[in-house]
Design a protein around this motif. Structure first.
Motif: not given
Length: 376
Positions: A230-241
């Motif tokens: 989700t957009p929130g997860e992408i922004y707040e919990q990115p998996k990579t640099r």
């Protein structure tokens, strides 16, 4: 209702679209590399990434304009191998809109329906319905040259929706619009998609556009899926640099793990005098490991006065640049290590007494749970 929509989290939900181990090569170049992805009915899904990442190629394979080199694509359980574009229950809205200049608005919308041989009464009814949906009833007799960019975009959308496809593909649909109109149209697209209950898949390189419209985002990098969330997860919990730096603004602090203390990771960095303390329980790290600490600019606090003795994550520097954006003020702070931080502060009041100015010595702090540790 949109917040409650999450079929991807239901193990029993069947996807509308499945990409299964899809690879696409153009000669020696690999555009899409062994990619698997599910998209669900009623989802507003976004393929996001820089130019050349493979997102448009993936959409074109779904539309039937390109064929996979390996793997398969299914739509509503049907294998699409060998099915030509005009036989697929899919419509595509192109970035250029591709309107017929010699046809009026209503005739542009009716074109595909006439090609399908629908009765005249049904064509008239659907065109009227689409004109109401995109709020262009007054302009039905006009030609594309007599319309603004936003109005042409609505005509193209109405034409794509008129055939009632199971799936609408949108390739950079708002790229030709100015900023204000683009922002307004994002919400209009969301409202239309929700009203029709249709599945939208949009390709864009605009992070803000993806974050605003999508239920979920697939961030692509060099033919691979970097993260789907989700957009929130992408922004707040990115998996990579790569994701942290590509989506939104971020500060990256390099360091080495010292270990854990009271459930918090301690990271030594040349950007701070004392070790940083980071609350990121999802990461499994080891002492001495090199990591990057990602902190969004709005999660940092900038002040003139030294913080209290119990303050954590204190960075000291000098104001290098200031940008006033109306709703936000952006400070670029140069640390003793030479690193430049970007810190934003909301302009909650019209006037600020004694505001922070250029060349001032300042302190920047952030909470342990405001940062993410990136091991990749």
């Amino acid at each position: 209702m949109r917040r409650a929509f999450a079929p991807w989290s239901d193990p029993n939900a069947k996807p509308l679209i499945s990409f299964e181990n899809i690879t696409k090569r153009f000669g020696d170049a690999v555009a899409v590399d062994n990619l698997s992805l599910n998209i669900f009915e009623g989802e507003f899904f976004c393929l996001l990434g820089p130019s050349g990442c493979g997102k448009t190629t993936l959409m074109r394979m779904l539309a039937g304009f390109e064929q996979p080199t390996a793997g398969r694509i299914t739509l509503a359980g049907q294998d699409l191998a060998g099915v030509p574009p005009y036989r697929r229950p899919v419509n595509m809205m192109f970035q250029s809109y591709a309107l017929f200049p010699h046809m009026s608005v209503e005739k542009n919308i009716a074109f595909g329906l006439k090609q399908d041989g629908l009765p005249k009464a049904e064509i008239t009814s659907r065109v009227e319905e689409m004109l109401r949906l995109v709020q262009l009833e007054r302009l039905a007799k006009r030609y594309p040259s007599q319309l603004s960019g936003g109005q042409r975009q609505r005509v193209a959308l109405a034409r794509a929706l008129a055939k009632r496809p199971k799936l609408l593909l949108l390739d950079e649909p708002l790229g030709a619009l100015d900023k204000k109109l683009r922002e307004a149209t994002q919400f209009e697209l969301m409202d239309i998609q929700h009203e029709l209950g249709m599945t939208f898949v949009v390709v864009t390189h605009d992070q803000e556009e993806a974050m605003t419209m999508a239920d979920r985002i697939a961030v692509m990098d060099q033919g691979h899926l970097a993260q789907v969330a989700t957009p929130g997860e992408i922004y707040e919990q990115p998996k990579t640099r790569f994701i942290a730096e590509f989506v939104g603004d971020v500060n990256i602090l390099e360091g080495n793990v010292m270990g854990q203390e009271n459930g918090l990771w301690r990271v030594q960095t040349p950007s701070a005098d004392a070790p940083l303390t980071i609350d990121d329980p999802d990461e499994v790290l080891h002492s001495g490991q090199a990591v990057a600490i990602a902190v969004r600019p709005e999660k940092m606090v900038i002040q003139r006065d030294p913080p209290g003795p119990n303050a954590r994550n204190v960075l000291t520097g000098e104001v290098w640049d200031i940008g006033y954006l109306g709703d936000w003020t952006v400070y670029r702070v140069k640390l003793a290590s030479g690193a430049i931080l970007r810190v934003t502060r909301a302009n909650a009041s019209r006037f600020v007494e004694n505001p922070i100015d250029w060349d001032e010595q300042v302190y920047v702090t952030f909470a342990p749970n405001a940062a993410v540790i990136l091991a990749e």
